[in-house]
Design a protein around this motif. Sequence first.
Motif, PDB file in Angstrom:
ATOM      1  N   GLY A 204       0.836  -1.267   0.049  1.00 13.90           N
ATOM      2  CA  GLY A 204       0.022  -0.153  -0.043  1.00 13.90           C
ATOM      3  C   GLY A 204       0.859   1.312   0.134  1.00 13.90           C
ATOM      4  N   LYS A 205       0.144   2.145  -0.363  1.00 14.52           N
ATOM      5  CA  LYS A 205       0.931   3.542  -0.666  1.00 14.52           C
ATOM      6  C   LYS A 205      -0.227   4.550  -0.814  1.00 14.52           C
ATOM      7  CE  LYS A 205       4.552   6.093  -3.088  1.00 14.52           C
ATOM      8  NZ  LYS A 205       5.767   6.162  -4.082  1.00 14.52           N
ATOM      9  N   VAL A 206       0.148   5.597  -0.264  1.00 15.25           N
ATOM     10  CA  VAL A 206      -0.767   7.134  -0.339  1.00 15.25           C
ATOM     11  C   VAL A 206       0.283   8.053  -1.023  1.00 15.25           C
ATOM     12  CG1 VAL A 206      -2.154   8.676   0.477  1.00 15.25           C
ATOM     13  CG2 VAL A 206      -2.402   6.592   1.607  1.00 15.25           C
ATOM     14  N   GLY A 207      -0.330   8.422  -2.223  1.00 17.93           N
ATOM     15  CA  GLY A 207       0.669   9.555  -2.863  1.00 17.93           C
ATOM     16  C   GLY A 207      -0.072  10.817  -3.110  1.00 17.93           C
ATOM     17  N   ASN A 208       0.806  11.869  -3.122  1.00 18.55           N
ATOM     18  CA  ASN A 208       0.169  13.203  -3.260  1.00 18.55           C
ATOM     19  C   ASN A 208       1.091  14.106  -4.166  1.00 18.55           C
ATOM     20  OD1 ASN A 208       2.534  13.357  -1.771  1.00 18.55           O
ATOM     21  ND2 ASN A 208       1.416  14.506   0.091  1.00 18.55           N
ATOM     22  N   SER A 209       1.780  13.403  -5.344  1.00  9.80           N
ATOM     23  CA  SER A 209       2.491  13.970  -5.956  1.00  9.80           C
ATOM     24  C   SER A 209       2.323  13.596  -7.498  1.00  9.80           C
ATOM     25  CB  SER A 209       4.025  13.890  -5.645  1.00  9.80           C
ATOM     26  OG  SER A 209       4.435  12.799  -5.669  1.00  9.80           O
ATOM     27  N   LEU A 210       2.795  14.345  -8.604  1.00 10.43           N
ATOM     28  CA  LEU A 210       2.442  13.930  -9.880  1.00 10.43           C
ATOM     29  C   LEU A 210       3.741  12.697 -10.313  1.00 10.43           C
ATOM     30  CD1 LEU A 210       1.709  17.156 -11.739  1.00 10.43           C
ATOM     31  CD2 LEU A 210       0.190  15.381 -11.162  1.00 10.43           C
ATOM     32  N   ASN A 211       3.632  11.943 -11.128  1.00 13.78           N
ATOM     33  CA  ASN A 211       4.725  11.147 -11.640  1.00 13.78           C
ATOM     34  C   ASN A 211       5.313  10.411 -10.583  1.00 13.78           C
ATOM     35  OD1 ASN A 211       3.694  11.999 -14.411  1.00 13.78           O
ATOM     36  ND2 ASN A 211       5.113  13.718 -14.070  1.00 13.78           N
ATOM     37  N   GLN A 212       4.640   9.942  -9.622  1.00  9.06           N
ATOM     38  CA  GLN A 212       5.243   9.312  -8.627  1.00  9.06           C
ATOM     39  C   GLN A 212       5.562   7.669  -8.955  1.00  9.06           C
ATOM     40  OE1 GLN A 212       2.950   8.933  -4.918  1.00  9.06           O
ATOM     41  NE2 GLN A 212       1.110   9.205  -6.114  1.00  9.06           N
ATOM     42  N   PRO A 213       6.566   7.098  -8.619  1.00  5.82           N
ATOM     43  CA  PRO A 213       6.840   5.621  -8.968  1.00  5.82           C
ATOM     44  C   PRO A 213       5.812   4.797  -8.458  1.00  5.82           C
ATOM     45  CG  PRO A 213       8.223   6.398  -7.138  1.00  5.82           C
ATOM     46  CD  PRO A 213       7.662   7.352  -7.772  1.00  5.82           C
ATOM     47  N   LEU A 261     -10.335   0.397  -9.163  1.00  6.25           N
ATOM     48  CA  LEU A 261     -10.046   1.560  -8.835  1.00  6.25           C
ATOM     49  C   LEU A 261     -11.369   2.351  -8.494  1.00  6.25           C
ATOM     50  CD1 LEU A 261      -8.299   4.166  -9.170  1.00  6.25           C
ATOM     51  CD2 LEU A 261      -9.085   4.326 -11.740  1.00  6.25           C
ATOM     52  N   TYR A 262     -11.286   3.300  -7.193  1.00  6.05           N
ATOM     53  CA  TYR A 262     -12.346   4.143  -6.959  1.00  6.05           C
ATOM     54  C   TYR A 262     -11.614   5.728  -7.063  1.00  6.05           C
ATOM     55  CZ  TYR A 262     -14.268  -0.082  -4.816  1.00  6.05           C
ATOM     56  OH  TYR A 262     -14.854  -1.280  -4.246  1.00  6.05           O
ATOM     57  N   SER A 263     -12.613   6.244  -8.182  1.00  6.17           N
ATOM     58  CA  SER A 263     -12.123   7.824  -8.298  1.00  6.17           C
ATOM     59  C   SER A 263     -13.188   8.635  -8.200  1.00  6.17           C
ATOM     60  CB  SER A 263     -11.715   7.695  -9.663  1.00  6.17           C
ATOM     61  OG  SER A 263     -11.078   9.084  -9.984  1.00  6.17           O
ATOM     62  N   SER A 264     -13.212   9.530  -7.226  1.00  9.13           N
ATOM     63  CA  SER A 264     -14.182  10.627  -7.052  1.00  9.13           C
ATOM     64  C   SER A 264     -13.396  12.137  -7.505  1.00  9.13           C
ATOM     65  CB  SER A 264     -14.467  10.997  -5.500  1.00  9.13           C
ATOM     66  OG  SER A 264     -14.907   9.625  -5.132  1.00  9.13           O
ATOM     67  N   ALA A 265     -12.273  11.901  -8.282  1.00 10.44           N
ATOM     68  CA  ALA A 265     -11.560  12.911  -8.683  1.00 10.44           C
ATOM     69  C   ALA A 265     -12.037  13.685  -9.774  1.00 10.44           C
ATOM     70  CB  ALA A 265      -9.921  12.599  -9.341  1.00 10.44           C
ATOM     71  N   HIS A 266     -12.041  15.095  -9.813  1.00  5.28           N
ATOM     72  CA  HIS A 266     -12.447  15.942 -10.860  1.00  5.28           C
ATOM     73  C   HIS A 266     -11.366  16.841 -11.750  1.00  5.28           C
ATOM     74  CE1 HIS A 266     -11.460  19.680  -8.733  1.00  5.28           C
ATOM     75  NE2 HIS A 266     -11.726  19.065  -7.617  1.00  5.28           N
ATOM     76  N   THR A 268      -9.297  17.443 -15.435  1.00  2.33           N
ATOM     77  CA  THR A 268      -8.963  16.741 -16.981  1.00  2.33           C
ATOM     78  C   THR A 268      -8.360  15.535 -16.982  1.00  2.33           C
ATOM     79  OG1 THR A 268      -6.938  17.936 -17.291  1.00  2.33           O
ATOM     80  CG2 THR A 268      -9.161  19.055 -17.904  1.00  2.33           C
ATOM     81  N   GLY A 269      -8.018  15.037 -15.788  1.00  2.00           N
ATOM     82  CA  GLY A 269      -7.181  13.728 -15.710  1.00  2.00           C
ATOM     83  C   GLY A 269      -7.941  12.483 -16.160  1.00  2.00           C
ATOM     84  N   GLN A 270      -7.328  11.379 -16.517  1.00  2.00           N
ATOM     85  CA  GLN A 270      -8.008  10.187 -17.009  1.00  2.00           C
ATOM     86  C   GLN A 270      -7.475   9.184 -16.095  1.00  2.00           C
ATOM     87  OE1 GLN A 270      -7.137   9.405 -21.120  1.00  2.00           O
ATOM     88  NE2 GLN A 270      -7.886  11.600 -21.766  1.00  2.00           N
ATOM     89  N   HIS A 271      -8.428   8.274 -15.459  1.00  2.00           N
ATOM     90  CA  HIS A 271      -8.173   7.346 -14.396  1.00  2.00           C
ATOM     91  C   HIS A 271      -8.548   6.154 -15.044  1.00  2.00           C
ATOM     92  CE1 HIS A 271      -9.311  11.274 -12.123  1.00  2.00           C
ATOM     93  NE2 HIS A 271      -7.903  11.264 -12.523  1.00  2.00           N
TER      94      HIS A 271
END
Length: 516
Positions: A204-213, A261-266, A268-271
């Motif tokens: 498990g991992k919680v990320g909060n940055s772009l392009n993280q590994p 995948l559970y996504s509630s994001a808004h 222009t990103g694609q999940h």
Amino acid sequence: MVAAKFQHALLAYPALILSLSLVQAQHRGDFTATDISKGEITCRPGTSCDASPLTVGDASLSSVIKRQSNKIVITPDTLEILGPGSTGDISATSRVLPGVSGAVPRPIGEAARDHLNVKEFGAKLDGVSDDTQAFSKARTAAARNATIDVPAGGFLINSAPNGGPNSPVLWRMNGNTYGTGNSPVTNIGTDTVETFLDGAKYFGKVGNSLNQPAVVRIDSQWNYWGTTSQDDQGTVAGLEVNGTIPAVRAPNFIWLNRSVLYSSAHGTGQHVALTGSTFRPANALADGNGPRSPIWGAYAEGSDLTNRPSNEAGIVHGMEINLGSGNTDTAKNRVALLISAGLVPGATFSQVGTGISIGGASEVEFGTFFRPRGKFYEAALSFLDVEPQDKGSGPPPIIQMRQNQTIAFDETNALTLREVTGLMQWRNGQQEIYRLDGRANTDQLGTATARAGLKGPSVTSVNAGTGVLIGAFVRTAEPTTADIPAGQCADWNNTAANTMKRVCNVAGALRSITYN
């Protein structure tokens, strides 16, 4: 008699136990009682053991252990003895792995920092006590990319651990659960978590940055060239997952691979829950060996090896795509299957020869290539959004068909439309009902008897200039001069007599040619 007692805390280190064992071996028979496990050596009076100094081979322990009258004195700056309940710093004491060839001495403190343990910092891990401070202290002591061990037990922290490196560390859990429950711990702050619980491995991992590994990454490279021999062809996998379901009743869903995948994001990103990418490098042709091997972005296969009819063996699907939703879709934002193409970096133009290709081996027959099922409210097939491109010979057709191929209008394929050598032919079964030529005229006669009871167009007008009535007349009786005006002809189907003929009114008299 003098007794030298070394407490348990110190004897936990192999180097000291080994030293005491060597002393005991060299002075065998000079002891009244020995218990190395308890750290006790009791010397017999008047023996070499009772003499000073103590030696082990050529090494003298006089700098460590000295006798003063009936006392043994330990040099403090050389060796520190810790008794039960006492504390002290032994980090600089070296130890070496016993019996391991090539092992070198390392300070105990340095070796301990290789894998930090939260219990060394006071963690209770009972699921009730707040271990936030212990986890923070452990992280503060961690180096970049360090691993911190968390022994089995509960897990309770009230905030993410702070201190230590800015990059994530790895918390290696051993069956820890949240509080006193049964849910595995899968996230600690923005760090990476690895845990094992009830036979399952979790990351498990919680990320909060772009392009993280990625949480888990597998890198592979194959350098085998191979040959053109069929025997030399095989399958190589970077990651392989095998599963077996024996001949048992299995009413539930079983997924060998599952991405959720559970996504509630808004925005222009694609999940995406599952993705696959294949790239042919820009320099792939540099070796001069011609076109490269085929590549696929994704591949799915389903095989029935029973060699039995499907009604006996069961259903096989190569792939299923299921879109779940509720309520209306007037904006047309829900698409069950989207196939698109784009430009690679640096390109300004591209062509894709075929959007969808359905086929198989030459020995395979398809019952139906493309068969939509279910209800629809606009069109089962729509080309409203396509833009034909004229490449110099006129706009391309929306649909291409070969000559003699048909379009059917019922499930039995009885009512069909087909093009035959420049003629559009309407047929009922193998019988032609009527046809149109390239100018949409009906002067090309039908050649077969229509099915009894088939209703033709009720047309009485005359196609001016041709002398032929438009349409085929279907009646239960023969025509009269009242039906066909003088100088005109018509196709006449007498369903009662089961005949089809061309009938002409010649100077008030009807003459006909019957078709087979």
